[in-house]
Design a protein around this motif. Structure first.
Motif, short mmCIF file in Angstrom:
data_model
loop_
_atom_site.label_atom_id
_atom_site.label_comp_id
_atom_site.label_asym_id
_atom_site.label_seq_id
_atom_site.Cartn_x
_atom_site.Cartn_y
_atom_site.Cartn_z
N ILE A 1 0.84 -1.21 0.00
CA ILE A 1 0.00 0.00 0.00
C ILE A 1 0.87 1.26 0.00
O ILE A 1 0.59 2.24 -0.70
N LEU A 2 1.96 1.24 0.78
CA LEU A 2 2.87 2.38 0.80
C LEU A 2 3.47 2.62 -0.59
O LEU A 2 3.61 3.78 -1.04
N CYS A 3 3.81 1.53 -1.28
CA CYS A 3 4.36 1.65 -2.64
C CYS A 3 3.31 2.23 -3.60
O CYS A 3 3.62 3.08 -4.44
N LEU A 4 2.07 1.77 -3.45
CA LEU A 4 1.00 2.25 -4.33
C LEU A 4 0.67 3.72 -4.08
O LEU A 4 0.29 4.44 -5.01
N LEU A 5 0.80 4.15 -2.84
CA LEU A 5 0.50 5.55 -2.50
C LEU A 5 1.65 6.48 -2.87
O LEU A 5 1.46 7.70 -2.92
#
Length: 317
Positions: free
Chosen positions: A124-128
């Motif tokens: 999720i951190l990568c996607l954000l």
């Protein structure tokens, strides 16, 4: 009794939800990897399949990368249908593909809620992030997290069912043959088109004492047969060579099951000596089963190809 039946219905629904989460995770991984590798994988397959052993390595690597033996087999069928490679060059690919798909199970042996949450969080951190290069790794990490969380959920689901009558019913039906378990694994994998998810179900049933190890192994073997349907469907209406590729895949998997089925009791004893954890036992069984079946056929690729060609009435183009 009505309440117990309603509870079983809810439990079955929960299991189906976990299966969909698992499959969603697999899809995310394929999507993340599939944005860039397909052209490279295609080129690699075309240039590296002249020898059966190199084809074996290509099939193994491509399946380990894409996390789908079905996807690799459809790719092989498509290459034959397009006349890019002959049918004979796909046999090494399918042998390696059968072994490559077992890596997922070995990874899932170490799965758990913590690992799943960490993978999901990192994804999720990568996607954000605004860094475009992190989007694909983020997709893959989210997929891995979904798979781990689904496996952990299926484990909890199995423990909850212990007190709802399913265990007693299954234990009273211990006379179920390994052949029936193979058929069950084949049907489930045909429906959901994921051998890994099907085997995961068998692992959780075995881990919660619903079935014995030999039945879990039989489900695993049946799952290999069930996922052959995708390649068969991809070959419909295509050139003869494409159907030969699909049928060869079916023959290889059915032949492996027929070879191991009479020895499944001995095989189970060997596996129990290798590991104690139920998930590790089934995962190791999958690796050994597919590796032995592939290595037995690998030296005889040419005679096997000739047999398929004679059965289908022609060459492989």
């Amino acid at each position: 009794m009505e309440y117990g039946g309603r509870a079983m219905d809810y439990s079955l629904l929960i299991m189906i939800v976990y299966i969909f989460i698992f499959l969603f995770g697999v899809t995310l991984i394929r999507t993340g990897l599939g944005q860039s590798p397909p052209k490279h994988v295609r080129t690699l397959v075309v240039n590296s399949t002249l020898h059966p052993f190199s084809g074996f390595l290509v099939g193994f690597a491509a399946t380990a990368l894409l996390q789908s033996s079905s996807a690799v087999m459809v790719l092989a069928v498509s290459l034959v249908a397009a006349g890019i490679i002959p049918f004979r060059q796909t046999i090494g690919i399918m042998l390696g593909s059968n072994v490559g798909t077992t890596l997922t199970l070995e990874i899932l042996v170490f799965s758990g809620e913590t690992l799943g949450l960490l993978s999901m969080g990192a994804g999720i951190l990568c996607l954000l992030s605004r860094v475009r290069k992190l989007f694909l790794p983020g997709t893959i990490l989210c997929g891995v997290g979904c798979m781990f969380l689904a496996m952990d959920g299926m484990s909890s689901w199995g423990q909850e069912l212990t007190g709802q009558g399913w265990t007693d019913w299954l234990l009273e039906n211990e006379g179920m043959s390994a052949g029936t378990a193979v058929l069950g694994g084949t049907i489930i994998a045909t429906i959901i088109q994921s051998s890994t998810a099907t085997i995961a179900i068998g692992i959780q049933m075995y881990a919660n004492a619903f079935i014995q190890l030999d039945h879990a192994i039989a489900i695993m073997m049946g799952a290999n047969i069930g996922t052959c349907l995708t390649a068969v469907l991809a070959a419909l209406g295509a050139k003869r060579g494409a159907m030969q590729t699909a049928l060869a895949n079916v023959f290889l998997n059915v032949g492996g099951v027929l070879l191991f089925l009479p020895l499944i009791g001995i095989f189970s004893n060997v596996i129990m000596a290798l590991a104690v954890d139920p998930a590790a036992q089934v995962a190791h069984a999958s690796v050994i089963f597919n590796l032995i079946c592939s290595l037995l056929v690998l030296p005889f690729v040419s005679p096997f190809a000739s047999l398929i060609e004679r059965l289908t009435g022609g060459g492989g183009r």
